[in-house]
Motif scaffolding. Structure first.
Motif, PDB file in Angstrom:
ATOM      1  N   CYS A  81       0.850  -1.116  -0.087  1.00  0.00           N
ATOM      2  CA  CYS A  81       0.023   0.130  -0.049  1.00  0.00           C
ATOM      3  C   CYS A  81       0.866   1.249   0.065  1.00  0.00           C
ATOM      4  O   CYS A  81       1.728   1.623   1.023  1.00  0.00           O
ATOM      5  CB  CYS A  81      -0.887  -0.105   1.446  1.00  0.00           C
ATOM      6  SG  CYS A  81      -2.150   1.428   1.332  1.00  0.00           S
ATOM      7  N   THR A  82       0.665   2.038  -0.966  1.00  0.00           N
ATOM      8  CA  THR A  82       1.652   3.383  -1.269  1.00  0.00           C
ATOM      9  C   THR A  82       0.746   4.379  -0.893  1.00  0.00           C
ATOM     10  O   THR A  82       1.335   5.441  -1.088  1.00  0.00           O
ATOM     11  CB  THR A  82       2.162   3.197  -2.637  1.00  0.00           C
ATOM     12  OG1 THR A  82       0.996   3.170  -3.520  1.00  0.00           O
ATOM     13  CG2 THR A  82       3.037   2.310  -2.843  1.00  0.00           C
ATOM     14  N   ASN A  83      -0.495   4.590  -0.305  1.00  0.00           N
ATOM     15  CA  ASN A  83      -1.441   5.434  -0.038  1.00  0.00           C
ATOM     16  C   ASN A  83      -0.452   6.322   1.190  1.00  0.00           C
ATOM     17  O   ASN A  83      -0.137   6.008   2.426  1.00  0.00           O
ATOM     18  CB  ASN A  83      -2.549   5.153   0.320  1.00  0.00           C
ATOM     19  CG  ASN A  83      -3.508   6.292   0.839  1.00  0.00           C
ATOM     20  OD1 ASN A  83      -3.281   7.285   1.782  1.00  0.00           O
ATOM     21  ND2 ASN A  83      -4.671   6.338   0.294  1.00  0.00           N
ATOM     22  N   ASN A  84      -0.414   7.636   0.766  1.00  0.00           N
ATOM     23  CA  ASN A  84       0.651   8.445   1.722  1.00  0.00           C
ATOM     24  C   ASN A  84      -0.249   8.713   3.236  1.00  0.00           C
ATOM     25  O   ASN A  84       0.589   8.728   4.255  1.00  0.00           O
ATOM     26  CB  ASN A  84       0.816   9.820   1.213  1.00  0.00           C
ATOM     27  CG  ASN A  84       1.924  10.728   2.130  1.00  0.00           C
ATOM     28  OD1 ASN A  84       2.999  10.183   2.339  1.00  0.00           O
ATOM     29  ND2 ASN A  84       1.358  11.750   2.616  1.00  0.00           N
ATOM     30  N   ASP A  85      -1.601   8.774   3.107  1.00  0.00           N
ATOM     31  CA  ASP A  85      -2.212   9.192   4.502  1.00  0.00           C
ATOM     32  C   ASP A  85      -2.055   7.775   5.194  1.00  0.00           C
ATOM     33  O   ASP A  85      -1.988   8.041   6.519  1.00  0.00           O
ATOM     34  CB  ASP A  85      -3.681   9.325   4.064  1.00  0.00           C
ATOM     35  CG  ASP A  85      -3.941  10.660   3.253  1.00  0.00           C
ATOM     36  OD1 ASP A  85      -2.825  11.594   3.439  1.00  0.00           O
ATOM     37  OD2 ASP A  85      -4.739  10.962   2.692  1.00  0.00           O
ATOM     38  N   TYR A  86      -1.918   6.622   4.504  1.00  0.00           N
ATOM     39  CA  TYR A  86      -1.903   5.294   5.426  1.00  0.00           C
ATOM     40  C   TYR A  86      -0.547   5.564   6.025  1.00  0.00           C
ATOM     41  O   TYR A  86      -0.531   4.952   7.346  1.00  0.00           O
ATOM     42  CB  TYR A  86      -2.073   4.344   4.412  1.00  0.00           C
ATOM     43  CG  TYR A  86      -1.579   2.809   5.371  1.00  0.00           C
ATOM     44  CD1 TYR A  86      -2.193   2.367   6.348  1.00  0.00           C
ATOM     45  CD2 TYR A  86      -0.524   2.105   4.520  1.00  0.00           C
ATOM     46  CE1 TYR A  86      -1.875   1.185   6.893  1.00  0.00           C
ATOM     47  CE2 TYR A  86      -0.261   0.872   5.069  1.00  0.00           C
ATOM     48  CZ  TYR A  86      -0.833   0.527   6.412  1.00  0.00           C
ATOM     49  OH  TYR A  86      -0.426  -0.725   6.980  1.00  0.00           O
ATOM     50  N   PHE A  87       0.593   5.767   5.187  1.00  0.00           N
ATOM     51  CA  PHE A  87       1.834   5.759   5.661  1.00  0.00           C
ATOM     52  C   PHE A  87       1.980   6.833   6.955  1.00  0.00           C
ATOM     53  O   PHE A  87       2.387   6.286   8.022  1.00  0.00           O
ATOM     54  CB  PHE A  87       2.851   6.202   4.655  1.00  0.00           C
ATOM     55  CG  PHE A  87       4.207   6.485   5.274  1.00  0.00           C
ATOM     56  CD1 PHE A  87       4.972   5.473   5.847  1.00  0.00           C
ATOM     57  CD2 PHE A  87       4.815   7.658   5.450  1.00  0.00           C
ATOM     58  CE1 PHE A  87       6.211   5.841   6.514  1.00  0.00           C
ATOM     59  CE2 PHE A  87       5.897   7.977   6.074  1.00  0.00           C
ATOM     60  CZ  PHE A  87       6.762   6.985   6.454  1.00  0.00           C
ATOM     61  N   GLU A  88       1.355   8.029   6.889  1.00  0.00           N
ATOM     62  CA  GLU A  88       1.547   8.849   7.974  1.00  0.00           C
ATOM     63  C   GLU A  88       0.866   8.329   9.068  1.00  0.00           C
ATOM     64  O   GLU A  88       1.165   8.638  10.280  1.00  0.00           O
ATOM     65  CB  GLU A  88       1.073  10.252   7.373  1.00  0.00           C
ATOM     66  CG  GLU A  88       1.869  10.732   6.387  1.00  0.00           C
ATOM     67  CD  GLU A  88       3.274  11.507   7.013  1.00  0.00           C
ATOM     68  OE1 GLU A  88       3.115  11.486   8.105  1.00  0.00           O
ATOM     69  OE2 GLU A  88       4.068  11.406   6.319  1.00  0.00           O
ATOM     70  N   GLU A  89      -0.079   7.621   8.920  1.00  0.00           N
ATOM     71  CA  GLU A  89      -1.040   7.174   9.874  1.00  0.00           C
ATOM     72  C   GLU A  89      -0.120   6.209  10.772  1.00  0.00           C
ATOM     73  O   GLU A  89      -0.033   5.952  12.069  1.00  0.00           O
ATOM     74  CB  GLU A  89      -2.268   6.542   9.764  1.00  0.00           C
ATOM     75  CG  GLU A  89      -3.290   6.247  11.055  1.00  0.00           C
ATOM     76  CD  GLU A  89      -4.668   5.808  10.763  1.00  0.00           C
ATOM     77  OE1 GLU A  89      -5.226   5.297  11.225  1.00  0.00           O
ATOM     78  OE2 GLU A  89      -5.171   6.268   9.500  1.00  0.00           O
ATOM     79  N   VAL A  90       0.507   5.216  10.183  1.00  0.00           N
ATOM     80  CA  VAL A  90       1.372   3.996  10.552  1.00  0.00           C
ATOM     81  C   VAL A  90       2.470   4.918  11.429  1.00  0.00           C
ATOM     82  O   VAL A  90       3.029   4.587  12.528  1.00  0.00           O
ATOM     83  CB  VAL A  90       1.931   3.275   9.470  1.00  0.00           C
ATOM     84  CG1 VAL A  90       2.940   2.423  10.095  1.00  0.00           C
ATOM     85  CG2 VAL A  90       0.892   2.433   9.063  1.00  0.00           C
ATOM     86  N   TYR A  91       3.035   5.975  10.804  1.00  0.00           N
ATOM     87  CA  TYR A  91       4.383   6.419  11.205  1.00  0.00           C
ATOM     88  C   TYR A  91       3.975   7.231  12.646  1.00  0.00           C
ATOM     89  O   TYR A  91       4.761   7.126  13.676  1.00  0.00           O
ATOM     90  CB  TYR A  91       4.808   7.470  10.313  1.00  0.00           C
ATOM     91  CG  TYR A  91       6.327   8.012  10.567  1.00  0.00           C
ATOM     92  CD1 TYR A  91       7.425   7.664  10.420  1.00  0.00           C
ATOM     93  CD2 TYR A  91       6.006   9.332  11.370  1.00  0.00           C
ATOM     94  CE1 TYR A  91       8.399   8.262  10.896  1.00  0.00           C
ATOM     95  CE2 TYR A  91       7.216  10.010  11.784  1.00  0.00           C
ATOM     96  CZ  TYR A  91       8.404   9.372  11.700  1.00  0.00           C
ATOM     97  OH  TYR A  91       9.416  10.104  11.995  1.00  0.00           O
ATOM     98  N   GLU A  92       3.178   7.577  12.684  1.00  0.00           N
ATOM     99  CA  GLU A  92       2.473   8.674  13.602  1.00  0.00           C
ATOM    100  C   GLU A  92       2.132   7.709  14.917  1.00  0.00           C
ATOM    101  O   GLU A  92       2.221   7.844  16.083  1.00  0.00           O
ATOM    102  CB  GLU A  92       1.326   9.523  13.371  1.00  0.00           C
ATOM    103  CG  GLU A  92       1.720  10.790  12.572  1.00  0.00           C
ATOM    104  CD  GLU A  92       2.759  11.603  13.409  1.00  0.00           C
ATOM    105  OE1 GLU A  92       2.818  11.452  14.721  1.00  0.00           O
ATOM    106  OE2 GLU A  92       3.642  12.151  12.682  1.00  0.00           O
ATOM    107  N   TYR A  93       1.560   6.591  14.419  1.00  0.00           N
ATOM    108  CA  TYR A  93       1.168   5.678  15.861  1.00  0.00           C
ATOM    109  C   TYR A  93       2.292   5.300  16.442  1.00  0.00           C
ATOM    110  O   TYR A  93       2.203   5.138  17.830  1.00  0.00           O
ATOM    111  CB  TYR A  93       0.521   4.233  14.818  1.00  0.00           C
ATOM    112  CG  TYR A  93       0.287   3.189  15.867  1.00  0.00           C
ATOM    113  CD1 TYR A  93      -0.761   3.229  16.537  1.00  0.00           C
ATOM    114  CD2 TYR A  93       1.226   2.194  16.199  1.00  0.00           C
ATOM    115  CE1 TYR A  93      -1.070   2.118  17.563  1.00  0.00           C
ATOM    116  CE2 TYR A  93       1.068   1.156  16.915  1.00  0.00           C
ATOM    117  CZ  TYR A  93       0.076   0.888  17.481  1.00  0.00           C
ATOM    118  OH  TYR A  93      -0.463   0.092  18.507  1.00  0.00           O
TER     119      TYR A  93
END
Length: 269
Positions: free
Chosen positions: A130-142
């Motif tokens: 999954c390359t969705n940037n919003d998904y990545f940012e949510e994972v990163y912030e978690y």
């Protein structure tokens, strides 16, 4: 308890004219209960003293996988957060993808530069497809918050007792700039005399410079310190290369209580 033992030794006062026996041994304990001094006065004043003293003057700790443990498995987190973005890979596939991406050679000098986003973006995409940037940012912030992590059982108490015993403490970690906040969130940041992070100093384990930086900051020689980490190459080989003993987490030591017991050892003075 020493005080109770001393009290039990005192029977009713007998008014006999004889030389009183020598006093019982006096013992004193620090707040940790690990450092004690016991002195017995002999007839000629030749009593011996036994003192509990640390076997090492410094303890260096790896962060991720040693001091910091995940609150839940990576694959579970990636999968649960990904559902809102249409990501449907199984947790087993995510787990394998994560391992593959994390262990792949990194072409740059450091994996974690600054906040580490470039590296983690590749890992998340490889693990989940999954390359969705919003998904990545949510994972990163978690993973930027202490709730995503936990300390091993007894870690806080061990750090406190070692510090009370005079052992210098340092974190030596291949990590990005989120680490300092995570240590604060988990209420252990103030325990450490030094926090050395690869993304801040420009060297990552097993490079000798990162270990030397930590030793310099705590003022302890390599021969008088021990490092605890979970990686055979980054931690053990790196530490041993500069004469620093290393215990592998999960192999040489499995609990923080064991670390404490191996550092706080008694010997005759």
């Amino acid at each position: 308890m020493p005080a109770a033992a001393a009290a039990a030794a005192r029977g009713p006062l007998l008014h006999l004219r004889r030389t009183p026996p020598p006093p019982p041994p006096r013992r004193s304990f620090s707040s940790s209960g690990m450092r004690c001094v016991s002195a017995a006065a002999g007839a000629g004043g030749g009593g011996r003293e036994r003192r509990s003293s640390p076997a090492f003057g410094g303890l260096l700790l790896d962060a991720g996988g040693t001091l910091l443990q995940l609150a839940r498995p990576v694959a579970q987190t990636y999968a649960s957060l990904g559902r809102r973005y249409g990501m449907s890979k199984s947790e087993e596939s995510i787990k394998e993808g994560f391992k593959r991406a994390f262990s792949a050679p990194w072409p740059k000098t450091l994996r974690y530069q600054g906040d580490g986003r470039p590296f983690w973006r590749i890992v998340v995409a490889e693990a989940t497809e999954c390359t969705n940037n919003d998904y990545f940012e949510e994972v990163y912030e978690y993973y930027a918050h202490g709730d995503a992590w936990r300390l091993p059982a007894g870690a806080y108490e061990t750090l406190r007792d070692l510090k009370d015993a005079g052992v210098k403490l340092a974190v030596v970690s291949n990590f990005d700039t989120r680490l300092r906040k995570l240590l604060k969130d988990l209420h252990v940041s103030d325990m450490f005399d030094a926090i050395v992070v690869s993304s801040e100093v420009g060297h990552e384990k097993p490079a000798p410079e990162i270990f030397k930086r930590a030793l310099d900051q705590i003022g302890v020689e390599a021969s008088k310190a021990v490092h605890v980490g979970d990686d055979e190459t980054a931690d053990k080989a790196g530490a041993n290369a500069i004469g620093l003993e290393c215990w592998l987490w999960g192999q040489d030591v499995r609990t923080f209580s064991e670390i404490q017991d191996r550092i706080l050892t008694r010997f005759p003075q």
